[in-house]
Design a protein around this motif. Structure first.
Motif, PDB file in Angstrom:
ATOM      1  N   THR A   1       0.830  -1.203   0.000  1.00 47.06           N
ATOM      2  CA  THR A   1       0.000   0.000   0.000  1.00 47.06           C
ATOM      3  C   THR A   1       0.868   1.258   0.000  1.00 47.06           C
ATOM      4  O   THR A   1       0.535   2.257  -0.665  1.00 47.06           O
ATOM      5  CB  THR A   1      -0.935   0.006   1.221  1.00 47.06           C
TER       6      THR A   1
ATOM      7  N   GLU B   1      -6.681   3.651   5.753  1.00 44.93           N
ATOM      8  CA  GLU B   1      -7.273   3.296   4.461  1.00 44.93           C
ATOM      9  C   GLU B   1      -7.529   1.794   4.373  1.00 44.93           C
ATOM     10  O   GLU B   1      -8.610   1.353   3.961  1.00 44.93           O
ATOM     11  CB  GLU B   1      -6.339   3.729   3.327  1.00 44.93           C
TER      12      GLU B   1
ATOM     13  N   SER C   1     -10.340   0.798   6.820  1.00 45.19           N
ATOM     14  CA  SER C   1     -11.641   1.247   6.331  1.00 45.19           C
ATOM     15  C   SER C   1     -12.155   0.323   5.235  1.00 45.19           C
ATOM     16  O   SER C   1     -13.353   0.001   5.178  1.00 45.19           O
ATOM     17  CB  SER C   1     -11.546   2.686   5.804  1.00 45.19           C
ATOM     18  N   GLY C   2     -11.252  -0.129   4.373  1.00 49.53           N
ATOM     19  CA  GLY C   2     -11.645  -1.030   3.300  1.00 49.53           C
ATOM     20  C   GLY C   2     -12.127  -2.378   3.802  1.00 49.53           C
ATOM     21  O   GLY C   2     -12.830  -3.098   3.086  1.00 49.53           O
TER      22      GLY C   2
END
Length: 351
Positions: free
Chosen positions: A208, A228, A231-232
């Motif tokens: 990432t 991120e 959250s995904g």
């Protein structure tokens, strides 16, 4: 004051408490705990409610919540790094944000984890290649058995994968469940001073960030990337997203003897002392449980983003979640011969 425990847990299930105390001082916490123990009253010390599944019948005793939100910096210099104490009730992600902002490195990959700071050494919370145990210096507790304050240094905590003597004391010394023998009052951390992260250990995080495993980047970049990723997977709390109405990962990754047979393709990581760790999520998925799986007519399901999270779709009961957990556990056991162990504390319930 809210009396329904569903309003105080991230799974949003749980009935009423017989009595609830929101304590604003260490003295009040200790006096409440000691009085309950002396009276033989059931006791539940509740933090952020992110790692607990409570019965629909509620809790027939006193629930204590630590409302303190304090970070006290003891020292900060280039040689010794930053030493700071955090009250148990402080939301954990606030601590991570403060560390990244101040240039204290070592917990940036633990961003976005819900719950209170006092719970982090109990579970030895970890994610994306970091663990709280990497930076804990000591934990101040109230020892319910000896009725005294006790400070446990890092080497005394018995820190391991999602465990510690704090967690083990739920079931030892006569059984203190659902609150351990040692009630965490504050946690002392020791971290290096740096704006760059510790070496990136987790391949998914490295990808990432666009770096190789072992590289360092700015801690703020690590925090943003972890938020991120989480959250995904529905792992950052959002009241409008039912995938976040969960207790995070419901099952721990199984730790097995290194000569244990694992199915072909199953992840296998060295865990030390003759053990290996596999992936609960891989086992669940390959046992036939896909994202969003639910039992007929139930208001609980696996997350639509990540099979390791059991979620409340809006009106689930504790029994709905237990039935789903049993189905998944039994399916993995029947397929692979491996029995998954739940991570949340079950209050008034058994799996």
């Amino acid at each position: 004051m809210t009396r329904t425990l569903a309003d105080l847990t991230t799974l949003r299930v749980g009935g009423p408490a017989s009595r609830m105390i929101e304590a604003s001082s260490e003295k009040e916490i200790v006096e409440t705990v000691a009085a309950a123990d002396a009276a033989g009253e059931p006791l539940l010390v509740l933090g952020g409610g992110s790692n607990v599944l409570i019965s629909d019948a509620g809790f027939p005793g006193v629930v204590v919540r630590d409302t303190r939100r304090e970070i006290a910096v003891e020292s900060e210099d280039a040689c010794g790094g930053a030493a700071f104490s955090v009250t148990a009730g402080m939301p954990w992600d606030d601590v991570v944000l403060r560390a990244v902002t101040e240039g204290w490195t070592g917990i940036e990959a633990l961003s976005g984890i819900p719950g209170s700071t006092g719970a982090t050494p109990v579970q030895n919370v970890g994610a994306y290649g970091q663990e709280v145990g990497d930076v804990v210096a000591m934990v101040r507790t109230w020892d319910r058995q000896e009725q005294r304050f006790r400070t446990l240094a890092r080497g005394e905590l018995g820190l391991g994968y999602r465990t510690s003597i704090l967690k083990e004391s739920l079931h030892r010394d006569g059984g203190w469940h659902p609150t351990p023998r040692y009630v965490v009052l504050s946690v002392m951390f020791q971290m290096r001073l740096a704006t760059r992260s510790t070496p990136i250990r987790y391949p998914e995080l490295a990808r990432t960030l666009g770096v190789e495993v072992g590289e360092r980047v700015e801690s703020a970049e690590v925090r943003a990337a972890v938020l991120e990723l989480r959250s995904g997977k529905g792992m950052v709390l959002d009241g409008d997203d039912h995938d976040t109405w969960s207790a995070g990962s419901f099952f721990t990754n199984p730790v097995l003897p290194e000569d244990a047979e694992l199915p072909e393709g199953a992840p296998r990581f060295p865990a030390g002392d003759g053990y290996v760790k596999s992936s609960a999520a891989w086992l669940i998925q390959h046992a036939g449980f896909e994202r969003g799986f639910r039992l007929d007519g139930a208001a609980a399901s696996l997350s639509t983003k990540h099979v390791l999270a059991l979620t409340n779709r809006g009106a689930a009961s504790a029994e709905d979640l237990l039935a789903l957990a049993r189905t998944v556990r039994d399916g993995v056991r029947d397929t692979f011969g491996i029995t998954l162990v739940p991570e949340p504390v079950l209050v008034g319930l058994t799996l």
